[in-house]
Design a protein around this motif. Sequence first.
Motif, PDB file in Angstrom:
ATOM      1  N   ARG A 107     -14.376   6.028  -5.298  1.00 18.21           N
ATOM      2  CA  ARG A 107     -15.373   6.346  -4.278  1.00 18.21           C
ATOM      3  C   ARG A 107     -15.635   7.844  -4.295  1.00 18.21           C
ATOM      4  N   HIS A 145      -8.936   6.438  -3.325  1.00 20.55           N
ATOM      5  CA  HIS A 145     -10.164   5.964  -3.989  1.00 20.55           C
ATOM      6  C   HIS A 145     -10.927   7.168  -4.562  1.00 20.55           C
ATOM      7  N   ASP A 161      -9.720  -1.898  -4.256  1.00 18.63           N
ATOM      8  CA  ASP A 161      -9.652  -2.937  -3.235  1.00 18.63           C
ATOM      9  C   ASP A 161      -9.985  -4.237  -3.950  1.00 18.63           C
ATOM     10  N   GLU A 163      -3.859  -3.488   5.030  1.00 15.29           N
ATOM     11  CA  GLU A 163      -4.906  -3.657   4.011  1.00 15.29           C
ATOM     12  C   GLU A 163      -4.338  -4.375   2.792  1.00 15.29           C
ATOM     13  N   HIS A 192      -5.730  -3.487  -0.692  1.00 22.61           N
ATOM     14  CA  HIS A 192      -5.676  -2.142  -1.274  1.00 22.61           C
ATOM     15  C   HIS A 192      -4.467  -1.962  -2.211  1.00 22.61           C
TER      16      HIS A 192
HETATM   17 ZN   LIG Z   1      -8.680   0.755  -0.462  1.00 29.12          ZN
END
Ligand SMILES: [Zn+2]
Length: 364
Positions: free
Chosen positions: A282, A306, A313, A350, A353
């Motif tokens: 990201r 990220h 993910d 999460e 992740h």
């Molecule tokens: Zn993540």
Amino acid sequence: MPSPRSAGLIAVVTAMTSLVGGTAAGPAHATDATPAAAAVVPLKEPTNLTELRREAQKAFKGIEDANRTLKARQKQFDTLQKQVVGKLAQLQVADQELAKVRGPLSEIVEYIYQDPSVNSMGSFFPSGDGTPTLRALSDVNHMVAEQNNVVSDAAKLLQDRERLATEAQELRAENLLQEAQLDAEIDALRKRSASLVKSLTRALVKLGVKVNANNRGTGACDPTRVDLAAQYPNGLLPRGFLCPLPQKGEELRADAAIAFADLNVAYQKRFGTPMCISDSYRSLGEQQAVYYQRPGLAATPGKSNHGLGMAVDLCGGVQIFRSAQFNWLEANSKRFGFIHPDWAYHSPFEPWHWEYDPKVGSLL
Ligand SMILES: [Zn+2]
């Protein structure tokens, strides 16, 4: 008792002798710098992506080590060479001093031998006790001994100079040899690293990774460039450092992407389908967008793994805690350098992740 003049001679000879003695040790030989990293030479050819990645990185690190050894070696040689040059200069001074006293001394001795009873002896050796001839003879003996000393010191000086010159030559030869060995080693490592990256790229392409996507070239999947990639701030990794994942549009840093491709092979063997990716690298802009949409769920922009190109993910079942996919991944991902970080079990929770941990990966 020696005359003031012969006392002066003795002082000069003594000084020279100590000077010559000082050179006797010669330069220390620098044999402790063994050629770098013979250990880099591989025992067997790599058979999978992780091994290829590791060997390529190892070869690349070997280049850096060998370069460091080469630099240290050159520095050491410079120091030793300076020492030798200094000693040769000292010897030259001693040589000149010796030449200065040798000439007059032989003249005096020669003169005395020609006529030991000459009155002018008194001007050399004023005795004042009324027995100039006896006194002069004893002084002549002393002068002859002195002359012999000077001659033997001259011979010693010459020997020392020859030995030093030989040592200087040996030092240079040894240095050239070691430099050549290190150069050859660096060259071999460079070739090996390049060929491993090529094999790695071929293997990735075979697995469906579009290594040359968007004309980024193979550099994006070159694991020897990860140290360079790590120098960029979170979310600002240049495209040239991002390696595509098997799923179109997703990418990670080279080492993470290679590990993921390898993990994906094992996952596909187990579940019959490739891993499903919902997010990977990201950029800072994307991190900000996600953060403002789901403030509680996304890391503060600039802090997420990220943004380092190290986190994915996952979907396809992994996102469901304790699903077969999650459990399999939890049990097997470490073998490929991937982990489910502790925080992702609870805060925030999460299950989707997963991260590549270079520390775990470097041990593989
Ligand atoms: Zn993540």
